[in-house]
Design a protein around this motif. Sequence first.
Motif, PDB file in Angstrom:
ATOM      1  N   GLY A 109       9.959  -0.193   2.098  1.00  0.00           N
ATOM      2  CA  GLY A 109       8.981   0.582   2.851  1.00  0.00           C
ATOM      3  C   GLY A 109       9.255   0.489   4.323  1.00  0.00           C
ATOM      4  N   LYS A 110       8.274   0.892   5.103  1.00  0.00           N
ATOM      5  CA  LYS A 110       8.408   0.884   6.544  1.00  0.00           C
ATOM      6  C   LYS A 110       8.145  -0.511   7.086  1.00  0.00           C
ATOM      7  CE  LYS A 110       6.688   3.224  10.684  1.00  0.00           C
ATOM      8  NZ  LYS A 110       5.729   4.230  11.206  1.00  0.00           N
ATOM      9  N   LEU A 154       3.019  -8.712   7.012  1.00  0.00           N
ATOM     10  CA  LEU A 154       3.597  -7.427   7.387  1.00  0.00           C
ATOM     11  C   LEU A 154       5.026  -7.381   6.865  1.00  0.00           C
ATOM     12  CD1 LEU A 154       2.344  -7.121  11.082  1.00  0.00           C
ATOM     13  CD2 LEU A 154       1.268  -6.245   8.983  1.00  0.00           C
ATOM     14  N   LYS A 200       0.827  -1.198   0.000  1.00  0.00           N
ATOM     15  CA  LYS A 200       0.000   0.000   0.000  1.00  0.00           C
ATOM     16  C   LYS A 200       0.868   1.258   0.000  1.00  0.00           C
ATOM     17  CE  LYS A 200      -4.039  -2.021   2.325  1.00  0.00           C
ATOM     18  NZ  LYS A 200      -4.942  -1.950   3.507  1.00  0.00           N
ATOM     19  N   LYS A 201       2.021   1.169   0.689  1.00  0.00           N
ATOM     20  CA  LYS A 201       2.941   2.301   0.754  1.00  0.00           C
ATOM     21  C   LYS A 201       4.363   1.802   0.550  1.00  0.00           C
ATOM     22  CE  LYS A 201       0.133   5.047   3.972  1.00  0.00           C
ATOM     23  NZ  LYS A 201       0.108   5.737   5.293  1.00  0.00           N
ATOM     24  N   GLU A 249      -4.749  -8.037   2.972  1.00  0.00           N
ATOM     25  CA  GLU A 249      -3.460  -8.021   3.673  1.00  0.00           C
ATOM     26  C   GLU A 249      -3.106  -9.439   4.082  1.00  0.00           C
ATOM     27  OE1 GLU A 249      -3.365  -5.293   6.903  1.00  0.00           O
ATOM     28  OE2 GLU A 249      -4.048  -3.585   5.711  1.00  0.00           O
ATOM     29  N   SER A 308       4.612  -2.462   7.638  1.00  0.00           N
ATOM     30  CA  SER A 308       3.541  -2.003   6.750  1.00  0.00           C
ATOM     31  C   SER A 308       2.914  -3.198   6.033  1.00  0.00           C
ATOM     32  CB  SER A 308       4.071  -0.993   5.738  1.00  0.00           C
ATOM     33  OG  SER A 308       5.113  -1.562   4.957  1.00  0.00           O
TER      34      SER A 308
END
Length: 308
Positions: free
Chosen positions: A213-214, A274, A184-185, A271, A217
């Motif tokens: 990414g982070k 992670l 998503k990011k 999702e 996330s």
Amino acid sequence: MKVIIVNDKHAESKTLSLGLWTRTLLSLCLLGAPLGAGVYLGYQAGHDDEVLDYSALQLLKDRSEQQQQELSDAKRQAEQQLQALTLRMAELQSRLVRLDALGERVTTIAKLDKGEFDFSQAPAMGGPETDDLGQSYTQTDFVNNMDELLAKVDDRAQQLEILETLLANRKIQDDIFLAGRPIKKGWMSSRFGHRTDPFTGRAAMHEGVDFAGKEGSAVISVAAGVVTWADKRYGYGQMIEVNHGGGYVTRYGHNKEHLVKVGDIVKKGQEIALMGNTGRSTGPHVHFEVYKHGRPVDPAAYIHRTNR
């Protein structure tokens, strides 16, 4: 006139002399007895005929009253059945109107060809028919109209079933259609193809793309499918593999945590993990691979696809 009387026992005889009036009275008695008997019998016969005629008339009257009652009951039952059929026809007509409205709405929403699914028009029909002008509307006509209305309802129902099947198939095709990014990011940090290996410095083949990414996330599935792997795998760290059918498989590596397990059915955009830094990784990212019939292909062709 003389009458001779003979006695058998003593063989004696007597002679009686009858006068004019005596002879006349005797003649009247002899002739009147049969006539009186005939008159009496005729009277009795006539009286019996009157009794029989009255009984027959009474029986016919009773039968007529019974038949009138039966006809009255039959008429009342027929009227009740006709009312029930009328209500049934009204119900079928209302159902047909609702089916037409629903079909029009579904056809519009699904953007289907109205020429094939046109609920605003009656079903096409035809054929030669005989001239029955002047004939009254009969019960057979009513039943035929009822059958025709039922046929229309069945036609609409069949069209809706076909629409439902088409929409279901379209939904399935849309869900299994690989398109979009697995995050998503984030951003793409490494592309598919030959590159310098970040650990050895030598040229190596990179069979996927990396999205940085982070950490923590969301990692999402790019299409619906079944989870066939959700565990550690050499070089991938924690990896999830999803089979989408049609020979397509996607892999999501270096995860921090898995949100699905083997055997789960995942939806498009769901999702599934992670983002992490497990396995052969230099930082938080997801390694994304696409396999087509067992061979790795460039995921970029699917990443830049427009969702259906």
